[in-house]
Design an enzyme around this catalytic site. Structure first.
Site, PDB file in Angstrom:
ATOM      1  N   LYS A 110      41.138  24.770  44.579  1.00 36.10           N
ATOM      2  CA  LYS A 110      40.846  26.141  45.022  1.00 36.10           C
ATOM      3  C   LYS A 110      39.868  26.827  44.062  1.00 36.10           C
ATOM      4  O   LYS A 110      38.867  27.398  44.485  1.00 36.10           O
ATOM      5  CB  LYS A 110      42.157  26.951  45.082  1.00 36.10           C
ATOM      6  N   CYS A 121      46.153  37.841  43.375  1.00 37.56           N
ATOM      7  CA  CYS A 121      47.494  38.002  42.786  1.00 37.56           C
ATOM      8  C   CYS A 121      47.466  39.146  41.789  1.00 37.56           C
ATOM      9  O   CYS A 121      46.731  39.093  40.808  1.00 37.56           O
ATOM     10  CB  CYS A 121      47.901  36.708  42.086  1.00 37.56           C
ATOM     11  N   ARG A 172      44.038  43.337  35.849  1.00 38.02           N
ATOM     12  CA  ARG A 172      42.985  42.316  35.805  1.00 38.02           C
ATOM     13  C   ARG A 172      41.616  42.987  35.657  1.00 38.02           C
ATOM     14  O   ARG A 172      40.934  43.278  36.638  1.00 38.02           O
ATOM     15  CB  ARG A 172      43.069  41.416  37.053  1.00 38.02           C
ATOM     16  N   PRO A 173      41.227  43.251  34.400  1.00 38.53           N
ATOM     17  CA  PRO A 173      39.972  43.987  34.163  1.00 38.53           C
ATOM     18  C   PRO A 173      38.736  43.152  34.502  1.00 38.53           C
ATOM     19  O   PRO A 173      38.794  41.925  34.538  1.00 38.53           O
ATOM     20  CB  PRO A 173      40.014  44.278  32.652  1.00 38.53           C
ATOM     21  N   ILE A 174      37.600  43.854  34.737  1.00 37.73           N
ATOM     22  CA  ILE A 174      36.334  43.128  34.969  1.00 37.73           C
ATOM     23  C   ILE A 174      35.246  43.639  34.015  1.00 37.73           C
ATOM     24  O   ILE A 174      34.058  43.541  34.305  1.00 37.73           O
ATOM     25  CB  ILE A 174      35.867  43.216  36.446  1.00 37.73           C
TER      26      ILE A 174
END
Ligand code: EPZ
Length: 407
Positions: free
Chosen positions: A22, A116, A121-123
């Protein structure tokens, strides 16, 4: 919403084949947006995340045909669009549109990214790469005022930020350099695809040197999914090695296998098939780390295994708060205590119950426990598992599991 109904404690035996990865497939699907031509991708898994990614690139005008294991993607005639939130919200990999859309059109939309949500979940590192490339943020849009080759050093390993930087660097003429890059096998598969499409990429330890430009169609075969392989190897261990796993590379799995082998399990190779057998004779302590360490995506899978033997601990150094699934497993009798990013797993006798998949891998952990526990268990929100596991019921039925999925 769907539910797996599982009659547990059946002896599983036979061989299961691992599907395409995946996390290798997703960046490559988005990378085709940078190419002007026809790309050929073999062994793309038929899973929800891949289907959503293909729908997303189709919105830009990509023409896709899937025949057996070959997917052909024509990206000659594309137009910039604002991708549907209904799709971007379903997969985390929609963040790869930052690099792909900026690289092709000089613009990208910062929509809402899904996937998920077990943790914040930083970018920020993705955005730093986009800025170094020449993009400016105007509200929800990134606009490239100029498209420059760039140099960036990441302070920590990030798969997603490395993917986006590779996409940006491959789309622009001149030499870019990415230091502190992630080294997961799926990054290497993306590099292989980008090279086949005309990018020049050198790798030296954690530094990637890229000379990009206008790319043509590329070609790649997606390797086996090491997280799916690890999931079935955990099942192999719970069934004393009577489950064989085909299509997995043992060296790539060494970080996952190491703690189990240190506690007494043995890996047996029969031709192209791997089996994990024996008993864990001591507590097993696991610490997740970027590749080649123990993969964070397999820590939920490890929890029921530890509980069925002598217990142990899991420290997740990659994600904070990825232990929500343990509250579900407690309903099946798996005893645990969590403090920050450390979970203590106690030896437990699993029993049947109704539990809920909170995310893809947490759901897989619940399914593993349901297959092991006596009696009939239900895993609700089971559709989440189809995001990452191809032909899940079919593969388990072939091993002798009693399982059905009701939507
Ligand atoms: C990828 O997510 C995978 N997803 C995840 O698998 C996997 O858990 C993760 O890598 C780590 O291996 C896909 O490949 C689609 P990261 P990604 O950026 O890229 C921090 C699954 O189950 N970070 O490598 O989003 C971040 O907070 C999924 O298949 C920043 O601080 O993960 C984390 O602590 C779940 N700033 C660490 O880096 C950033 O800008 C690693 O995250 C980006 C990340």
């Amino acid at each position: 919403m769907g539910t797996f109904i599982v009659e547990g404690e059946r002896e599983l035996r036979g061989t299961v084949s691992v599907s395409g990865s995946k996390n290798a497939a997703l960046p490559i699907i988005f990378a085709t947006l940078l190419t002007h031509g026809v790309s050929r991708i073999s062994n793309l898994p038929d899973i929800e995340d891949v289907n959503v990614a293909l729908e997303l690139i189709a919105e830009y005008g990509a023409v896709i045909s899937r025949r057996g294991h070959l997917t052909v993607i024509n990206t000659e005639n594309l137009n910039y669009v604002i991708p549907s939130t209904a799709l971007t919200e379903r997969i985390r990999a929609s963040t790869y549109l930052l690099g792909a859309s900026l690289g092709r059109f000089g613009r990208a939309c910062l929509g809402s990214f899904g996937g998920c949500n077990f943790s914040h979940r930083p970018i920020d590192m993705h955005l730093r790469a986009a800025e170094a490339y020449g993009a400016e943020r105007l509200g929800d849009v990134l606009e490239a005022q100029a498209q420059n080759p760039f140099t960036i050093r990441f302070p920590k390993r990030s798969v997603g930020a490395t993917v986006n930087s590779l996409l940006l660097a491959s789309s622009v003429a001149g030499e870019s350099r990415i230091s502190g890059a992630a080294g997961e096998p799926h990054i290497n598969t993306l590099i292989e695809f980008l090279r086949s499409a005309g990018a020049h990429i050198d790798t030296a330890e954690d530094t990637l040197t890229i000379r990009g430009g206008e790319l043509h169609g590329g070609e790649v075969t997606i390797p086996g999914d090491m997280i799916e392989a690890g999931t079935y190897l955990a099942l192999s261990l719970l069934n004393d090695g009577s489950v064989g796993v085909e299509g997995a590379e043992a060296p790539e799995l060494s970080g996952f296998l190491f703690p189990f082998i240190s506690s007494g399990a043995s890996l047996v190779r029969r031709g192209g098939t791997l089996l994990l057998r024996g008993r864990l004779r001591s507590r097993t302590d696991i610490t997740t780390l970027p590749y080649p360490g123990f993969p964070t995506d397999l820590q939920p899978i490890a929890a029921p295994v530890l509980g069925c033997f002598l217990g142990g601990s899991i420290t997740d150094t990659v994600w904070e708060g990825r232990f929500g699934y343990l509250a579900e497993l407690q309903k099946m009798g798996l005893s645990s205590a969590v403090e920050k990013n450390l979970a203590e797993i106690y030896p437990s006798r699993l029993h049947s119950s109704s539990v809920r998949a909170l995310d893809l891998r947490g759901g897989a952990a619940c399914l593993l426990a349901a297959l092991t526990a006596r009696g009939e268990s239900r895993v609700e929100s089971g559709e989440l598992l189809f995001r990452g596991y191809e032909r899940l019921c079919e593969k388990l039925l072939l091993l002798g599991a009693k399982i059905r999925y009701v939507s």
